[in-house]
Design a protein around this motif. Structure first.
Motif, short mmCIF file in Angstrom:
data_model
loop_
_atom_site.label_atom_id
_atom_site.label_comp_id
_atom_site.label_asym_id
_atom_site.label_seq_id
_atom_site.Cartn_x
_atom_site.Cartn_y
_atom_site.Cartn_z
N GLU A 197 -3.21 -9.70 -12.30
CA GLU A 197 -1.78 -9.44 -12.10
C GLU A 197 -1.33 -8.25 -12.93
N PHE A 243 -2.50 -5.15 -11.37
CA PHE A 243 -1.71 -4.80 -10.20
C PHE A 243 -0.42 -4.08 -10.58
N VAL A 244 0.26 -4.59 -11.62
CA VAL A 244 1.52 -3.98 -12.05
C VAL A 244 1.26 -2.64 -12.72
N GLY A 256 0.38 -0.25 -9.98
CA GLY A 256 1.34 -0.12 -8.90
C GLY A 256 0.67 -0.33 -7.56
N GLY A 257 -0.39 -1.17 -7.52
CA GLY A 257 -1.11 -1.38 -6.28
C GLY A 257 -2.50 -1.91 -6.56
N HIS A 258 -3.38 -1.80 -5.59
CA HIS A 258 -4.75 -2.27 -5.78
C HIS A 258 -5.69 -1.17 -6.22
N ILE A 259 -5.27 0.08 -6.00
CA ILE A 259 -6.17 1.19 -6.31
C ILE A 259 -5.48 2.15 -7.27
N ASN A 262 0.91 5.81 -7.00
CA ASN A 262 1.78 4.94 -7.79
C ASN A 262 1.33 4.92 -9.25
#
Lengths: 166, 250
Positions: free
Chosen positions: B191, B194-195, B198-201, B205
């Motif tokens: 988690e 992710f924050v 700003g995404g999965h990669i 972001n």
């Protein structure tokens, strides 16, 4: 009062909990501010967690099965996935090293997948041979679409022995 | 020629404009000299007196002062770099190329910033080791040591977020590896990753988030904690003050 004599312990307990109006209002206010603060923190966390991502879709088509010769390993650069075809069928293996996330490379001369970062080595079925990586490379769900193309879903991890028969 | 300059200065000092800015009068008495420091926004942070011993190099090798000076240099060069840098992919990489090859003296500003960042990390570690060696963490200075550790962490985070900004191979993979380490933390790891990304990669972001952290949030926090850190040193009497026993006596 007769009640006090009958229950002196109760009366004592009530007396100890006596709170002035000022203190009561203070405690209520602080409690309310605390709840508001917690709520604010939760909202801020939600703000920072993105809801829309402009990344590659996680389900993608890999073309016609005939594109892949039997006993071959094909690296798909954009999706970072190996399409492996054995005599038994197809499976899709992640190309992201399970150690710290570098992109592995397929070495056909050694028949293994190798990571350039810290030297992890995997068999084509994702099982680890050597190196600092611990888990094996995950397999993604692969199936055929209605018009006969391979389709891989990177959000679904399947068991390593599952193979798509074509 | 010197005296005519002096007389010109004197007549300037009698003007209404001058007297409205410097309201204490000429700094010739002890009172007006003190007021020159106390009454000034920029100078009243400074002490009225310091011990002469604390000004010597051997006192603390000026490690703390140099860290502050280097930090200010990094802020100045950083702001200069911001005039040519777009925190967008893949423009960021080409902006760095521009800064190196096209912008006048861009290579100098960029190098001062990058080399300075490495030097700052070195300096703050050296400063920390020296404070430890000299026992400057003992009571009543324990809290300032903690503030110093927070500053060390801020320096390292500033370094890490800044490292991504050139958006080259070195930056990309360093952040990939680092954030994958974060995801190994139990329960909250993925988690937090992710924050942070700003995404999965590691993508646009991530670049933007790291840019905001590097340019706004972390420097503001650093200024705050530097203020507390220096205030504490000053209120405790500055350098070369003897350490107190547990009951607060010298």
């Amino acid at each position: 009062m007769s009640d006090d004599k009958a229950n002196p312990a109760q009366a004592n307990a009530d007396a100890k909990r006596e709170v002035s109006r000022k203190d009561f209002l203070n405690e209520i206010t602080l409690g309310a501010l605390g709840v508001a603060g917690l709520g604010g923190a939760a909202l801020t966390y939600q703000f920072f967690s993105p809801k829309v991502l402009f990344e590659l879709p996680t389900t993608f088509r890999a073309g016609n099965p005939d594109l892949y010769p039997v006993n071959s390993v094909t690296f798909l650069q954009d999706q970072q996935v190996y399409i492996v075809r054995t005599a038994a069928g197809f499976y899709a293996v992640s190309a992201v090293c399970t150690h710290l996330g570098c992109i592995t490379q397929w070495k056909p001369e050694a028949n293994m997948i190798a990571c350039p970062c810290h030297g992890s080595k995997f068999q084509p079925n994702g099982k680890k041979i050597d190196g600092p990586a611990t888990p094996p490379l995950p397999h993604y769900a692969i199936n055929l679409t209605a018009d006969g193309e391979l389709q891989v879903d990177k959000l679904q991890i399947t068991k390593a022995d599952q193979v798509l028969k074509v | 020629m010197g005296t005519s300059f002096n007389t010109a200065l004197e007549s300037l000092r009698t003007t209404r404009v001058w007297k409205s800015i410097f309201r204490r009068g000429p700094a010739i008495t002890n009172r007006t000299r003190s007021l020159a420091v106390f009454g000034n926004l920029f100078l009243h942070w400074l002490p009225v007196k310091v011990r002469e011993k604390s000004l010597r190099v051997r006192a603390a090798y000026y490690l703390g002062s140099l860290s502050l000076l280097l930090f200010i240099t990094l802020v100045v060069t950083g702001v200069l770099l911001m005039f040519y840098y777009h925190p967008a992919t893949p423009k960021a990489y080409y902006d760095m190329k521009d800064l190196r090859f096209v912008v006048s003296n861009g290579v100098f500003v960029r190098n001062v910033h990058r080399v300075g960042a490495h030097l700052l990390v070195l300096l703050v570690f050296w400063h920390m080791f020296h404070v430890f060696y000299r026992g400057g963490y003992k009571p009543p200075h324990e809290f300032n040591w903690v503030v110093g550790i927070i500053l060390l962490l801020l320096t390292l985070f500033l370094s890490y977020t800044g490292y991504l900004l050139p958006w080259d191979q070195l930056a990309f993979w360093a952040v990939t590896v680092g954030t994958n380490i974060i995801s190994a933390a139990p329960v909250i790891g993925s988690e937090v990753r992710f924050v942070a990304l700003g995404g999965h990669i590691v993508g646009e972001n991530t670049l933007l988030r790291f840019y905001v952290l590097h340019v706004v949030i972390l420097p503001l926090l650093a200024f705050l904690f530097i203020g507390v850190h220096l205030w504490r040193v000053r209120k405790d009497g500055g350098l070369t003050v003897g350490s107190k026993d547990d009951d607060g006596q010298n």
